[in-house]
Every structure is written in C-alpha cells, then in structure tokens.
Design a protein around this motif. Structure first.
Motif, PDB file in Angstrom:
ATOM      1  N   ALA A 190       0.833  -1.208   0.000  1.00 59.16           N
ATOM      2  CA  ALA A 190       0.000   0.000   0.000  1.00 59.16           C
ATOM      3  C   ALA A 190       0.865   1.255   0.000  1.00 59.16           C
ATOM      4  CB  ALA A 190      -0.931   0.000   1.208  1.00 59.16           C
ATOM      5  N   ASP A 191       0.550   2.181  -0.900  1.00 59.67           N
ATOM      6  CA  ASP A 191       1.348   3.410  -0.958  1.00 59.67           C
ATOM      7  C   ASP A 191       0.528   4.674  -0.703  1.00 59.67           C
ATOM      8  OD1 ASP A 191      -0.050   3.303  -3.342  1.00 59.67           O
ATOM      9  OD2 ASP A 191       1.652   3.791  -4.629  1.00 59.67           O
ATOM     10  N   VAL A 192      -0.765   4.530  -0.439  1.00 59.97           N
ATOM     11  CA  VAL A 192      -1.607   5.615   0.052  1.00 59.97           C
ATOM     12  C   VAL A 192      -2.504   5.012   1.128  1.00 59.97           C
ATOM     13  CG1 VAL A 192      -3.293   7.415  -0.483  1.00 59.97           C
ATOM     14  CG2 VAL A 192      -1.652   6.686  -2.246  1.00 59.97           C
ATOM     15  N   ILE A 193      -2.541   5.629   2.311  1.00 62.09           N
ATOM     16  CA  ILE A 193      -3.315   5.054   3.417  1.00 62.09           C
ATOM     17  C   ILE A 193      -4.198   6.115   4.057  1.00 62.09           C
ATOM     18  CG2 ILE A 193      -3.189   3.910   5.674  1.00 62.09           C
ATOM     19  CD1 ILE A 193      -0.593   2.606   4.733  1.00 62.09           C
ATOM     20  N   TYR A 194      -5.484   5.786   4.144  1.00 63.68           N
ATOM     21  CA  TYR A 194      -6.519   6.664   4.704  1.00 63.68           C
ATOM     22  C   TYR A 194      -6.948   6.098   6.047  1.00 63.68           C
ATOM     23  CZ  TYR A 194     -11.390   8.617   4.829  1.00 63.68           C
ATOM     24  OH  TYR A 194     -12.574   9.231   5.153  1.00 63.68           O
ATOM     25  N   HIS A 195      -7.115   6.965   7.031  1.00 61.72           N
ATOM     26  CA  HIS A 195      -7.559   6.473   8.340  1.00 61.72           C
ATOM     27  C   HIS A 195      -8.894   7.066   8.739  1.00 61.72           C
ATOM     28  CE1 HIS A 195      -7.414   9.602  11.534  1.00 61.72           C
ATOM     29  NE2 HIS A 195      -6.578  10.228  10.724  1.00 61.72           N
ATOM     30  N   ALA A 196      -9.659   6.290   9.493  1.00 61.64           N
ATOM     31  CA  ALA A 196     -10.872   6.761  10.161  1.00 61.64           C
ATOM     32  C   ALA A 196     -10.800   6.199  11.569  1.00 61.64           C
ATOM     33  CB  ALA A 196     -12.120   6.288   9.430  1.00 61.64           C
ATOM     34  N   ALA A 197      -9.963   6.826  12.386  1.00 67.37           N
ATOM     35  CA  ALA A 197      -9.640   6.247  13.690  1.00 67.37           C
ATOM     36  C   ALA A 197      -9.413   7.279  14.777  1.00 67.37           C
ATOM     37  CB  ALA A 197      -8.391   5.357  13.554  1.00 67.37           C
ATOM     38  N   GLY A 198      -9.947   8.489  14.603  1.00 62.92           N
ATOM     39  CA  GLY A 198      -9.800   9.496  15.643  1.00 62.92           C
ATOM     40  C   GLY A 198      -8.343   9.796  15.960  1.00 62.92           C
ATOM     41  N   ALA A 199      -8.038   9.877  17.243  1.00 64.77           N
ATOM     42  CA  ALA A 199      -6.677  10.211  17.670  1.00 64.77           C
ATOM     43  C   ALA A 199      -5.676   9.116  17.321  1.00 64.77           C
ATOM     44  CB  ALA A 199      -6.659  10.479  19.179  1.00 64.77           C
ATOM     45  N   SER A 200      -6.139   7.904  17.084  1.00 63.37           N
ATOM     46  CA  SER A 200      -5.235   6.828  16.663  1.00 63.37           C
ATOM     47  C   SER A 200      -4.582   7.153  15.329  1.00 63.37           C
ATOM     48  CB  SER A 200      -5.999   5.506  16.546  1.00 63.37           C
ATOM     49  OG  SER A 200      -6.501   5.080  17.783  1.00 63.37           O
ATOM     50  N   GLY A 201      -5.233   7.991  14.536  1.00 61.17           N
ATOM     51  CA  GLY A 201      -4.694   8.359  13.232  1.00 61.17           C
ATOM     52  C   GLY A 201      -3.333   9.014  13.299  1.00 61.17           C
ATOM     53  N   LEU A 202      -2.997   9.589  14.449  1.00 63.75           N
ATOM     54  CA  LEU A 202      -1.664  10.194  14.586  1.00 63.75           C
ATOM     55  C   LEU A 202      -0.579   9.135  14.450  1.00 63.75           C
ATOM     56  CD1 LEU A 202      -2.445  12.649  17.540  1.00 63.75           C
ATOM     57  CD2 LEU A 202      -2.376  13.153  15.085  1.00 63.75           C
ATOM     58  N   GLY A 203      -0.883   7.908  14.869  1.00 63.33           N
ATOM     59  CA  GLY A 203       0.054   6.798  14.687  1.00 63.33           C
ATOM     60  C   GLY A 203       0.171   6.390  13.228  1.00 63.33           C
ATOM     61  N   VAL A 204      -0.945   6.482  12.493  1.00 63.58           N
ATOM     62  CA  VAL A 204      -0.928   6.201  11.053  1.00 63.58           C
ATOM     63  C   VAL A 204       0.020   7.167  10.357  1.00 63.58           C
ATOM     64  CG1 VAL A 204      -2.318   6.165   8.937  1.00 63.58           C
ATOM     65  CG2 VAL A 204      -3.275   5.283  11.082  1.00 63.58           C
ATOM     66  N   PHE A 205      -0.074   8.424  10.715  1.00 57.71           N
ATOM     67  CA  PHE A 205       0.755   9.438  10.066  1.00 57.71           C
ATOM     68  C   PHE A 205       2.240   9.251  10.377  1.00 57.71           C
ATOM     69  CE2 PHE A 205      -3.167  12.354  10.414  1.00 57.71           C
ATOM     70  CZ  PHE A 205      -3.653  11.879   9.218  1.00 57.71           C
ATOM     71  N   ILE A 208       5.435   7.387   2.209  1.00 57.02           N
ATOM     72  CA  ILE A 208       4.272   7.217   1.355  1.00 57.02           C
ATOM     73  C   ILE A 208       3.247   8.279   1.736  1.00 57.02           C
ATOM     74  CG2 ILE A 208       4.679   4.749   1.039  1.00 57.02           C
ATOM     75  CD1 ILE A 208       2.350   4.269   3.020  1.00 57.02           C
ATOM     76  N   TYR A 209       2.083   8.253   1.117  1.00 56.41           N
ATOM     77  CA  TYR A 209       1.067   9.260   1.376  1.00 56.41           C
ATOM     78  C   TYR A 209       0.038   8.788   2.415  1.00 56.41           C
ATOM     79  CZ  TYR A 209       2.591  11.839  -2.791  1.00 56.41           C
ATOM     80  OH  TYR A 209       3.319  12.554  -3.718  1.00 56.41           O
ATOM     81  N   GLY A 210      -0.436   9.734   3.213  1.00 60.57           N
ATOM     82  CA  GLY A 210      -1.529   9.494   4.129  1.00 60.57           C
ATOM     83  C   GLY A 210      -2.692  10.420   3.796  1.00 60.57           C
ATOM     84  N   ILE A 211      -3.868  10.082   4.296  1.00 65.78           N
ATOM     85  CA  ILE A 211      -5.053  10.923   4.132  1.00 65.78           C
ATOM     86  C   ILE A 211      -5.720  11.065   5.488  1.00 65.78           C
ATOM     87  CG2 ILE A 211      -7.327  11.142   3.052  1.00 65.78           C
ATOM     88  CD1 ILE A 211      -6.259   9.587   0.659  1.00 65.78           C
ATOM     89  N   GLY A 212      -5.984  12.303   5.896  1.00 65.19           N
ATOM     90  CA  GLY A 212      -6.565  12.571   7.205  1.00 65.19           C
ATOM     91  C   GLY A 212      -8.077  12.500   7.197  1.00 65.19           C
ATOM     92  N   VAL A 213      -8.667  12.779   8.355  1.00 65.50           N
ATOM     93  CA  VAL A 213     -10.115  12.628   8.484  1.00 65.50           C
ATOM     94  C   VAL A 213     -10.703  13.625   9.486  1.00 65.50           C
ATOM     95  CG1 VAL A 213     -10.181  10.965  10.391  1.00 65.50           C
ATOM     96  CG2 VAL A 213     -11.899  10.804   8.569  1.00 65.50           C
ATOM     97  N   ASP A 214     -11.955  13.978   9.266  1.00 62.92           N
ATOM     98  CA  ASP A 214     -12.777  14.801  10.152  1.00 62.92           C
ATOM     99  C   ASP A 214     -12.350  16.261  10.184  1.00 62.92           C
ATOM    100  OD1 ASP A 214     -14.376  12.640  10.767  1.00 62.92           O
ATOM    101  OD2 ASP A 214     -13.331  12.164  12.630  1.00 62.92           O
ATOM    102  N   SER A 215     -11.141  16.554  10.650  1.00 62.33           N
ATOM    103  CA  SER A 215     -10.610  17.911  10.656  1.00 62.33           C
ATOM    104  C   SER A 215      -9.492  18.023   9.635  1.00 62.33           C
ATOM    105  CB  SER A 215     -10.083  18.272  12.044  1.00 62.33           C
ATOM    106  OG  SER A 215     -11.119  18.312  12.999  1.00 62.33           O
TER     107      SER A 215
END
Length: 346
Positions: free
Chosen positions: A230-245, A253-260
């Motif tokens: 995977a070379d683009v990853i999107y999260h829907a995990a609230g504050a856990s998304g900071l670990g994704v980034f 690779i690329y990330g995609i944020g959520v909500d804000s």
C-alpha cells in the motif's frame, strides 16, 4: 366621621399607587408587558460530553470544540465540557450530572458510543434538550440526531488515492468494524475503483477498548499495510490516526486525514483530509436551541448539504497536479447532482 373615612381612603389610594408602581425585581426588564423571564427561557448555556480521545485529537472532538467556540463568539453562549476516558462507562454519569443541574439549553453527546447512555438520561429528563452526533435516536421528543454521509467524502479521497497510487494497492485503517467506520471504508473503496477498477484496497482495524486513541497499534497496523504494497493510506480512527501518520512519514508514502484538516501535521505527506463539518453542525444545533427552534429530528449532511468534503490541498497541489484536481472537482459535482450515487456499505 366622613372626614375620617376620607383620610383612610386617601391613605389606601396612596398605598395602592406605591404598590403598583414598584419596579421589576433586579435582573428583570419589562418589554411589551413581559419580564425577560417571560419572554425567553434561554440560558445561553451548553454542555458537551466528548468522545474517546477528547480534545486535542486533531479530529472529531476538536471539530466539535470549534463549533462550541463559534457559538460562544457569535451567540454569546457559555459551555461546560467533559472528556471521558471510556465513554461506555463514564458518559451516563456525566450526562446525568449536566441534566440534573438544569443549567443548559442543550446537552451534546459526541459519538455513537454515547447512544445507550443518552437514551437512558433523556428518558429520565424529558424536559431537557439533547443532541447526539454520529448516531440516530428515534422516538424521543427531546433528542436531535446529527449524521453525516461519510461515504461521500470518503469517495472523493478514495478517488484521489487511486489517482496517486503507483503500486496498485492502497490501504485503510479503521478504529473498528462498526457501521460508522464501515461507511468511511465503503466510500473510500468505491472512489478508488471508480478511477482505477483493478486497484486493491486493503482494510485493517485497530479494535480493542481504546480503538480511537491507540497510536501505537495504529502505527503497527499501518506498517503491515505498507509491507503488503500500500502506498496511500486513509484512516478513520480518531486520535489513533496520529500513529498512522507517523508510519506513512517513516515509510515515505502518502496518508489521508479525516474529520478535521490534518494536512499541516505532515505537510506534503498528507495528501488531503476528508472533512466532516462537525463544527458547523454543532453551531447550528446550538443556535436552534438558544433561539427556541430546536427540533427533535434527524439531520443528515452530505456533499450537497456541505457536510463533508476535502481540504484545499494547501501543501499538495503541485504533487497532485491540475488535471487530477479537475477530475476530482468533477466527481464532487457529479455526486452533488446525483450522477454518482455512493453506497453506505459494500
């Protein structure tokens, strides 16, 4: 005798004039024959119980807080907050304490995990107005429900992921496999396959009791997706998304944020963020309550209602390219016009 009666009559009349001429009690004002207490019941006060992760999650809770701040600035409200570590066990007590006080025009429960607690408290306090974000409560005349078409916003970022993908594989990190999180995934996959039908979309879920605030697990789960290409990853995990980034930055690779708008956390690494305008919805429901126009109904916000969307690609316009951005804008318009119908599940 007549003189005595006349004197008493004058005295009685004077007493009547004085009594009738008394000013309203301190804090009251007479307008159109009514005191301020008669003309409005608004206290201009709001209480909120946040979801897991609380303020500072750079996501869902922070968006709610921005709505409160806007209402404070523009409507003159005051507000009180509670940040539970575990909404499943703490939410009911917090909601009950706010309701018992009788201080608030509106009490807001943030997140679907609040539903059972909110229903119980709303039934106990039928004269108190409540709102719940990301869940539906039916049959209670004192509860308003606010939902978003996460699948539509996720379709947009999925399409972008498909445009930017080089390996034929993209990833998704969800907090859990709830109906809410599945709407994010469903839209993301549909959007990616709309622009690249053969693309692989790999989902992983954090799970556990702290799914929305477990950065370590989110980082580890993201790394497994990278290992699978995977070379683009999107999260829907609230504050856990900071670990994704953290993981996508380390793996370049690329990330995609959520909500804000999370683009600025790692400029150039986060392609965009799928925005849920929770702040606007929060402001609107507060304004309705304060203005005496509260309605216990379901309100749903999608692309057409300006409830979801993307950021303006402040740090990634050049990387994405003008042609792709035009394609994305056309997709957005097609969803708004009903030419593209995004399913909430797949």
């Amino acid at each position: 005798m007549k003189r005595i009666v006349t004197i008493f009559s004058v005295i009685f009349a004077l007493m009547l004039v004085v009594a009738c001429g008394n000013k309203p009690a301190t804090g009251e004002q007479v307008k159109d024959g009514k005191t301020s207490a008669d003309s409005t019941n608004s206290k201009k006060a709001v209480a909120v119980v946040y979801s897991t992760g609380g303020k500072g999650d750079k996501s869902f809770n922070d968006a709610t807080f921005r709505g409160l701040q806007k209402a404070q600035k523009e409507l003159g409200i005051t507000f009180k907050e509670y940040e539970p570590k575990d909404p499943a066990t703490e939410a009911k007590n917090a909601l009950t304490q706010f309701a018992e006080s009788g201080e608030f025009d509106l009490i807001i429960a943030v997140g679907y995990t609040m539903k059972d607690s909110l229903v119980a408290v709303a039934q106990t306090f039928p004269n108190q107005k409540f709102a719940i974000i990301d869940e539906t409560v039916n049959g209670l005349p004192n509860v308003a429900s606010i939902l978003f078409k996460e699948q539509e916003g996720s379709f947009l970022v999925g399409a972008l992921a498909g445009m930017m993908d080089k390996t034929g594989t993209i990833g998704f990190v969800g907090a859990n496999e709830s109906e809410l999180i599945n709407r994010f995934y469903a839209g993301y996959e549909q959007g990616a396959k709309y622009v690249k039908p053969e693309i692989k979309v790999l989902p992983v879920y954090i799970g556990g009791n702290n799914a929305f605030n477990d950065q370590a697990s989110a980082k580890a789960k993201t790394e497994t997706l990278v290992q699978q290409g995977a070379d683009v990853i999107y999260h829907a995990a609230g504050a856990s998304g900071l670990g994704v980034f953290q993981a996508v930055k380390e793996k370049n690779i690329y990330g995609i944020g959520v909500d804000s708008n999370q683009d600025g956390l790692y400029p150039g690494i986060i392609l965009t963020s799928m925005l849920k305008y929770v702040d606007n919805a929060t402001f609107d429901i507060i304004k309705a309550a304060v203005d005496g126009k509260f309605e216990a109904k379901l309100q749903t916000f999608g692309i057409k209602e300006n409830g979801v969307g993307t950021t303006n690609f402040e740090f990634t316009k050049d990387k994405i390219g003008e042609e792709n951005l035009k394609k994305l804008e056309q997709i957005k318009q097609d969803i708004k016009d009903g030419k593209i119908v995004v399913k909430s599940s797949i």
